[in-house]
Motif scaffolding. Structure first.
Motif, PDB file in Angstrom:
ATOM      1  N   GLN A  37      38.242  47.974  49.874  1.00 27.10           N
ATOM      2  CA  GLN A  37      39.393  47.212  49.387  1.00 27.10           C
ATOM      3  C   GLN A  37      39.598  45.940  50.193  1.00 27.10           C
ATOM      4  OE1 GLN A  37      39.704  48.525  46.252  1.00 27.10           O
ATOM      5  NE2 GLN A  37      41.821  47.901  46.549  1.00 27.10           N
ATOM      6  N   LYS A  41      39.686  42.227  48.668  1.00 21.82           N
ATOM      7  CA  LYS A  41      40.766  41.279  48.963  1.00 21.82           C
ATOM      8  C   LYS A  41      40.196  39.961  49.456  1.00 21.82           C
ATOM      9  CE  LYS A  41      44.906  40.614  51.795  1.00 21.82           C
ATOM     10  NZ  LYS A  41      45.782  41.196  52.836  1.00 21.82           N
ATOM     11  N   THR A  44      38.811  38.056  46.632  1.00 22.29           N
ATOM     12  CA  THR A  44      39.903  37.504  45.830  1.00 22.29           C
ATOM     13  C   THR A  44      40.492  36.265  46.489  1.00 22.29           C
ATOM     14  OG1 THR A  44      40.421  39.680  44.909  1.00 22.29           O
ATOM     15  CG2 THR A  44      42.149  38.016  44.812  1.00 22.29           C
ATOM     16  N   GLU A  45      40.590  36.285  47.815  1.00 22.47           N
ATOM     17  CA  GLU A  45      41.081  35.113  48.545  1.00 22.47           C
ATOM     18  C   GLU A  45      40.195  33.897  48.299  1.00 22.47           C
ATOM     19  OE1 GLU A  45      43.063  37.420  52.413  1.00 22.47           O
ATOM     20  OE2 GLU A  45      41.077  36.498  52.550  1.00 22.47           O
ATOM     21  N   GLY A  48      39.514  34.096  43.583  1.00 24.22           N
ATOM     22  CA  GLY A  48      40.545  34.398  42.609  1.00 24.22           C
ATOM     23  C   GLY A  48      40.489  35.869  42.225  1.00 24.22           C
ATOM     24  N   PRO A  49      41.377  36.325  41.345  1.00 23.68           N
ATOM     25  CA  PRO A  49      41.450  37.739  40.971  1.00 23.68           C
ATOM     26  C   PRO A  49      40.140  38.259  40.398  1.00 23.68           C
ATOM     27  CG  PRO A  49      43.389  36.561  40.202  1.00 23.68           C
ATOM     28  CD  PRO A  49      42.419  35.521  40.677  1.00 23.68           C
ATOM     29  N   CYS A  50      39.877  39.532  40.676  1.00 26.94           N
ATOM     30  CA  CYS A  50      38.691  40.182  40.117  1.00 26.94           C
ATOM     31  C   CYS A  50      38.793  40.174  38.589  1.00 26.94           C
ATOM     32  CB  CYS A  50      38.599  41.619  40.630  1.00 26.94           C
ATOM     33  SG  CYS A  50      37.125  42.511  40.086  1.00 26.94           S
ATOM     34  N   THR A  52      38.477  37.421  36.928  1.00 29.30           N
ATOM     35  CA  THR A  52      38.739  36.013  36.599  1.00 29.30           C
ATOM     36  C   THR A  52      37.880  35.081  37.434  1.00 29.30           C
ATOM     37  OG1 THR A  52      41.043  36.525  36.040  1.00 29.30           O
ATOM     38  CG2 THR A  52      40.502  34.214  36.448  1.00 29.30           C
ATOM     39  N   TRP A  54      35.898  36.369  40.043  1.00 31.59           N
ATOM     40  CA  TRP A  54      34.695  37.100  40.417  1.00 31.59           C
ATOM     41  C   TRP A  54      34.720  38.463  39.735  1.00 31.59           C
ATOM     42  CZ3 TRP A  54      34.326  41.699  43.453  1.00 31.59           C
ATOM     43  CH2 TRP A  54      35.564  42.195  43.910  1.00 31.59           C
ATOM     44  N   GLY A  55      33.591  39.126  39.705  1.00 29.57           N
ATOM     45  CA  GLY A  55      33.516  40.448  39.087  1.00 29.57           C
ATOM     46  C   GLY A  55      32.091  40.962  39.174  1.00 29.57           C
ATOM     47  N   TYR A  91      30.524  35.248  40.512  1.00 28.91           N
ATOM     48  CA  TYR A  91      31.703  34.552  41.037  1.00 28.91           C
ATOM     49  C   TYR A  91      31.643  33.092  40.600  1.00 28.91           C
ATOM     50  CZ  TYR A  91      28.585  32.582  44.600  1.00 28.91           C
ATOM     51  OH  TYR A  91      27.578  31.908  45.238  1.00 28.91           O
TER      52      TYR A  91
END
Length: 249
Positions: A37, A41, A44-45, A48-50, A52, A54-55, A91
């Motif tokens: 986690q 985080k 995401t920093e 951006g949000p997972c 959106t 990155w994924g 990403y």
């Protein structure tokens, strides 16, 4: 001189020790694991949000069959299995272009312990996913200090603990002052220990450890002066010890 290609790496390479733990793997291998986690985080920093910024996409999943698992009598009870997952992590770069990294995650699924019992890990897919994502992020430099073995150095870990404590502190000035006072105490105590070492081996170990810690204090403007003072103290104590050894002989 900053290297542009390492900009992202240098932003994400340091790991907060609060989100690590030691583990023992198969065969007695030991290492440092980073909280999944925490890595999410950090991603995401940066992006951006997972989902959106990155994924990831699972592009392959399988169970690899290993060697036979035997009873004490040599009867084949089952075969070892390892769950394997291949993930493509994407990403958005600074230019808005979607970039992709591919890696594998592996987790033992069917295993046999030292007592001969056979077990099945039904969390294997989840663990393999975590493993694969972590490996993908590591290629970008996330928590690179752990994978580079720096967490094997207690001085490095202590430096990270201090930096992380300041980052989390409500009163950052007070935290910096307290850590600076602890550093001054360490300098004085270490100088004393070097000057009173009882053997050449002890002296060498003290000096080597002290210089390693100073090497990590890159923001200390007096670092080179401290290193010179330690070196002079080491040389003086070495001469005293060698004189004592010659006199005893």
């Amino acid at each position: 001189m900053p290297v542009p290609n390492l900009t992202l790496w240098e932003e994400v390479e340091k790991t907060d020790p609060k989100f690590t733990k030691e583990y023992t793997g198969p065969g007695g291998f030991t290492g440092t694991a980073v909280n999944a986690q925490y890595l999410a985080k950090r991603a995401t920093e940066q992006f951006g949000p997972c989902g959106t910024g990155w994924g990831y996409d699972v592009i392959e999943e399988r169970f690899d069959i290993g060697g036979p698992l035997l009873s004490k009598e040599g009867v084949v009870l089952a075969h070892a299995q390892v769950h394997t997952l291949k993930v493509a992590l994407w990403y958005l770069g600074g230019d808005g272009e979607r970039k992709t990294i591919t890696h594998y995650g592996h987790t033992p699924f069917i295993t046999q312990n030292k007592f001969g019992s056979i077990g099945t890990d039904f969390d294997a897919p989840k663990k393999s996913l975590t493993d694969a994502i972590g490996k993908c992020l590591s290629q970008l430099g996330f928590s690179a200090d752990v994978r580079l073995g720096l967490y094997d150095d207690i001085h490095y870990v202590n430096e990270r603990l201090g930096e992380a404590e300041i980052e989390r502190a409500e009163d950052k000035i007070e935290a910096k002052e307290r850590l600076a006072a602890e550093y001054r105490e360490w300098l004085a105590e270490t100088l004393h220990l070097i000057g009173t070492a009882q053997s050449l081996n002890e002296l060498q170990q003290l000096y080597k450890s002290a210089m390693r810690k100073l090497d990590l204090r890159q923001n200390d403007p007096e670092r080179e002066a401290h290193k010179l003072k330690f070196t002079r103290a080491k040389d003086a104590r070495k001469a005293d010890l060698e004189d004592s050894m010659e006199g005893a002989a």
